[in-house]
Design a protein around this motif. Structure first.
Motif, PDB file in Angstrom:
ATOM      1  N   GLN A  54       8.209 106.631  60.339  1.00 26.75           N
ATOM      2  CA  GLN A  54       7.542 106.574  59.038  1.00 26.75           C
ATOM      3  C   GLN A  54       8.488 106.036  57.959  1.00 26.75           C
ATOM      4  O   GLN A  54       8.061 105.300  57.065  1.00 26.75           O
ATOM      5  N   ASP A  55       9.768 106.375  58.048  1.00 25.88           N
ATOM      6  CA  ASP A  55      10.749 105.836  57.101  1.00 25.88           C
ATOM      7  C   ASP A  55      10.762 104.306  57.171  1.00 25.88           C
ATOM      8  O   ASP A  55      10.801 103.623  56.149  1.00 25.88           O
ATOM      9  N   CYS A  56      10.732 103.788  58.380  1.00 27.55           N
ATOM     10  CA  CYS A  56      10.700 102.338  58.573  1.00 27.55           C
ATOM     11  C   CYS A  56       9.416 101.760  57.990  1.00 27.55           C
ATOM     12  O   CYS A  56       9.444 100.741  57.291  1.00 27.55           O
ATOM     13  N   GLY A  57       8.289 102.388  58.263  1.00 27.99           N
ATOM     14  CA  GLY A  57       7.003 101.931  57.733  1.00 27.99           C
ATOM     15  C   GLY A  57       6.982 101.922  56.215  1.00 27.99           C
ATOM     16  O   GLY A  57       6.495 100.983  55.582  1.00 27.99           O
ATOM     17  N   LYS A  58       7.532 102.960  55.613  1.00 31.18           N
ATOM     18  CA  LYS A  58       7.589 103.015  54.147  1.00 31.18           C
ATOM     19  C   LYS A  58       8.509 101.935  53.589  1.00 31.18           C
ATOM     20  O   LYS A  58       8.229 101.342  52.547  1.00 31.18           O
ATOM     21  N   TRP A  59       9.620 101.679  54.292  1.00 30.28           N
ATOM     22  CA  TRP A  59      10.527 100.616  53.865  1.00 30.28           C
ATOM     23  C   TRP A  59       9.819  99.263  53.905  1.00 30.28           C
ATOM     24  O   TRP A  59       9.913  98.465  52.970  1.00 30.28           O
ATOM     25  N   LEU A  60       9.104  99.011  55.002  1.00 27.53           N
ATOM     26  CA  LEU A  60       8.351  97.765  55.109  1.00 27.53           C
ATOM     27  C   LEU A  60       7.323  97.655  53.989  1.00 27.53           C
ATOM     28  O   LEU A  60       7.205  96.611  53.342  1.00 27.53           O
ATOM     29  N   GLN A  61       6.592  98.727  53.752  1.00 26.99           N
ATOM     30  CA  GLN A  61       5.576  98.735  52.695  1.00 26.99           C
ATOM     31  C   GLN A  61       6.209  98.442  51.331  1.00 26.99           C
ATOM     32  O   GLN A  61       5.685  97.654  50.551  1.00 26.99           O
ATOM     33  N   GLU A  62       7.356  99.049  51.071  1.00 24.82           N
ATOM     34  CA  GLU A  62       8.033  98.897  49.789  1.00 24.82           C
ATOM     35  C   GLU A  62       8.536  97.472  49.563  1.00 24.82           C
ATOM     36  O   GLU A  62       8.524  96.970  48.440  1.00 24.82           O
ATOM     37  N   HIS A  63       8.982  96.798  50.621  1.00 24.13           N
ATOM     38  CA  HIS A  63       9.622  95.492  50.461  1.00 24.13           C
ATOM     39  C   HIS A  63       8.753  94.299  50.850  1.00 24.13           C
ATOM     40  O   HIS A  63       9.110  93.150  50.568  1.00 24.13           O
ATOM     41  N   TRP A  64       7.629  94.537  51.503  1.00 27.63           N
ATOM     42  CA  TRP A  64       6.796  93.460  52.048  1.00 27.63           C
ATOM     43  C   TRP A  64       6.409  92.429  50.993  1.00 27.63           C
ATOM     44  O   TRP A  64       6.639  91.229  51.160  1.00 27.63           O
ATOM     45  N   ASP A  65       5.787  92.858  49.902  1.00 26.71           N
ATOM     46  CA  ASP A  65       5.299  91.908  48.906  1.00 26.71           C
ATOM     47  C   ASP A  65       6.436  91.137  48.244  1.00 26.71           C
ATOM     48  O   ASP A  65       6.299  89.945  47.948  1.00 26.71           O
ATOM     49  N   THR A  66       7.573  91.796  48.039  1.00 23.18           N
ATOM     50  CA  THR A  66       8.737  91.113  47.447  1.00 23.18           C
ATOM     51  C   THR A  66       9.223  90.010  48.371  1.00 23.18           C
ATOM     52  O   THR A  66       9.458  88.878  47.932  1.00 23.18           O
ATOM     53  N   VAL A  67       9.369  90.321  49.658  1.00 24.35           N
ATOM     54  CA  VAL A  67       9.832  89.320  50.625  1.00 24.35           C
ATOM     55  C   VAL A  67       8.786  88.219  50.770  1.00 24.35           C
ATOM     56  O   VAL A  67       9.124  87.034  50.825  1.00 24.35           O
ATOM     57  N   ASN A  68       7.517  88.579  50.793  1.00 22.91           N
ATOM     58  CA  ASN A  68       6.448  87.597  50.940  1.00 22.91           C
ATOM     59  C   ASN A  68       6.435  86.610  49.775  1.00 22.91           C
ATOM     60  O   ASN A  68       6.032  85.465  49.937  1.00 22.91           O
ATOM     61  N   ALA A  69       6.887  87.038  48.609  1.00 17.90           N
ATOM     62  CA  ALA A  69       6.894  86.175  47.426  1.00 17.90           C
ATOM     63  C   ALA A  69       8.106  85.244  47.374  1.00 17.90           C
ATOM     64  O   ALA A  69       8.127  84.295  46.596  1.00 17.90           O
ATOM     65  N   LEU A  70       9.110  85.503  48.196  1.00 18.01           N
ATOM     66  CA  LEU A  70      10.318  84.681  48.172  1.00 18.01           C
ATOM     67  C   LEU A  70      10.066  83.321  48.825  1.00 18.01           C
ATOM     68  O   LEU A  70       9.455  83.250  49.892  1.00 18.01           O
ATOM     69  N   PRO A  71      10.553  82.244  48.206  1.00 14.94           N
ATOM     70  CA  PRO A  71      10.393  80.926  48.823  1.00 14.94           C
ATOM     71  C   PRO A  71      11.260  80.816  50.079  1.00 14.94           C
ATOM     72  O   PRO A  71      12.435  81.196  50.056  1.00 14.94           O
ATOM     73  N   PRO A  72      10.701  80.323  51.178  1.00 17.99           N
ATOM     74  CA  PRO A  72      11.447  80.238  52.433  1.00 17.99           C
ATOM     75  C   PRO A  72      12.776  79.486  52.325  1.00 17.99           C
ATOM     76  O   PRO A  72      13.729  79.834  53.002  1.00 17.99           O
ATOM     77  N   ASP A  73      12.851  78.488  51.462  1.00 22.09           N
ATOM     78  CA  ASP A  73      14.086  77.703  51.389  1.00 22.09           C
ATOM     79  C   ASP A  73      15.253  78.468  50.767  1.00 22.09           C
ATOM     80  O   ASP A  73      16.370  77.980  50.743  1.00 22.09           O
ATOM     81  N   THR A  74      15.002  79.697  50.313  1.00 21.96           N
ATOM     82  CA  THR A  74      16.079  80.533  49.775  1.00 21.96           C
ATOM     83  C   THR A  74      16.408  81.700  50.701  1.00 21.96           C
ATOM     84  O   THR A  74      17.213  82.555  50.346  1.00 21.96           O
ATOM     85  N   CYS A  75      15.787  81.731  51.879  1.00 23.11           N
ATOM     86  CA  CYS A  75      15.894  82.914  52.742  1.00 23.11           C
ATOM     87  C   CYS A  75      16.571  82.650  54.079  1.00 23.11           C
ATOM     88  O   CYS A  75      16.407  83.421  55.014  1.00 23.11           O
ATOM     89  N   GLY A  76      17.319  81.607  54.205  1.00 21.38           N
ATOM     90  CA  GLY A  76      18.071  81.341  55.425  1.00 21.38           C
ATOM     91  C   GLY A  76      17.318  80.489  56.428  1.00 21.38           C
ATOM     92  O   GLY A  76      16.133  80.674  56.636  1.00 21.38           O
TER      93      GLY A  76
END
Length: 127
Positions: A54-76
């Motif tokens: 559940q800790d992992c699930g909450k972490w994913l939930q917390e960060h998903w939209d932020t990561v999804n909004a990042l442009p791929p060319d800045t993410c490696g």
């Protein structure tokens, strides 16, 4: 020479974008507006049983939209075959395809960027 390294990096980026492993243009257009992860976090997505899962699930939930909004060319870059010898990233695309094949399609990352791929893989394994 720093300039030579920069030139090789730029060349590897061009090489990556033109390799067969890169996402087809039609797929990129299809994803337009949904982000590299395919969508914003969907309410009701299972977070897992109490504890580390559940800790992992909450972490994913917390960060998903932020990561999804990042442009791929800045993410490696997810490097493809031959880029490492030119000073680029290691061939992760081949490893990703091998994982997809070995899992018979059950697990496979997004090939937009290294970060988006990692988040997708964590999510798939979590679910």
């Amino acid at each position: 020479d720093l300039e030579a390294v920069r030139r090789r990096l730029e060349e590897s980026k061009v090489s990556l974008s033109s390799t067969p492993a890169a996402a087809p243009e039609s797929a990129a257009k299809e994803k337009e507006g949904r982000g590299p992860l395919g969508s914003d976090w969907m309410e009701g997505t299972p977070l897992g049983t109490e504890g580390p899962l559940q800790d992992c699930g909450k972490w994913l939930q917390e960060h998903w939209d932020t990561v999804n909004a990042l442009p791929p060319d800045t993410c490696g870059l997810l490097g493809s075959e031959g880029q490492e010898k030119d000073g680029g990233p290691p061939d992760r695309v081949t490893k990703l395809r091998q994982l997809e094949e070995a899992s018979k399609g059950e697990v496979g990352g997004c090939d937009e960027s290294a970060l988006h791929c990692a988040i997708t893989l964590i999510y798939q394994v979590h679910q």
